[in-house]
Design an enzyme around this catalytic site. Sequence first.
Site, PDB file in Angstrom:
ATOM      1  N   ASP A  74       0.826  -1.190   0.188  1.00 17.45           N
ATOM      2  CA  ASP A  74       0.046   0.024   0.013  1.00 17.45           C
ATOM      3  C   ASP A  74       0.892   1.274  -0.104  1.00 17.45           C
ATOM      4  OD1 ASP A  74      -2.123   1.993   0.512  1.00 17.45           O
ATOM      5  OD2 ASP A  74      -3.123   0.804   1.766  1.00 17.45           O
ATOM      6  N   ASP A 129     -10.419   3.771  -1.946  1.00 23.10           N
ATOM      7  CA  ASP A 129     -10.860   2.995  -0.911  1.00 23.10           C
ATOM      8  C   ASP A 129     -12.532   2.729  -1.056  1.00 23.10           C
ATOM      9  OD1 ASP A 129      -8.239   2.472   0.070  1.00 23.10           O
ATOM     10  OD2 ASP A 129      -8.463   3.553   1.922  1.00 23.10           O
TER      11      ASP A 129
END
Length: 209
Positions: free
Chosen positions: A85, A145
């Site tokens: 990430d 997200d």
Amino acid sequence: AAGYVYVNIDDTWEGERDAAGNIQPNAKFPDMKALADYVHSKGLKLGIYSSPGPKTCAGYEGSYNHEAQDARTYAGWGVDYLKYDWCSASEVYTPDQLQALYSKMAQALRATGRPIVFSLCEYGWQNVGQWGAAVGGNLWRTTGDIEDTYASMARNGFSQNGREAAAGPGHWNDPDMLEIGNGRMSAEEYRTHVSLSSMLAAPLMAVDD
């Protein structure tokens, strides 16, 4: 029985590094090797999480300047999947380095000799479908997200037209995880959610308790 293969640990498993720089798990995961062995004994595989930056999104230890070392640690534990990430990497790198940094970790994973699925979490930046596989990715985020709301699910799910050419065996578009069952959408909306993900050939990853 439902066809799931991986049990993935996301952020917040990380502890400190030892004197040699080896990443340690924290008290929540006191023996990662034993955990991997247990998961494997159930016929499943184990996934883990890190960042190319100094810190993860939640502020834990990232893989910055420890890529090869961390890859060897993961392989030694028996990890089968890595989600990488971007997070704090923006604090130490420029956007034009993004592809090279994902390639660096892909090469480090390959060098271990252990098959480890590599998940690029870069929020769909830089038209990732055009380069994700080339830098060693097996799946790459094509969106920001997701949240457990219809608006978020629809935004991620219905914005994928034109990405289908990037998907195929071993390399997939990833519009983020499945929120099914978390309670803020209706049954019909959750069915839309899983249907869209299936139509997109997206990896089906349930994010549930």
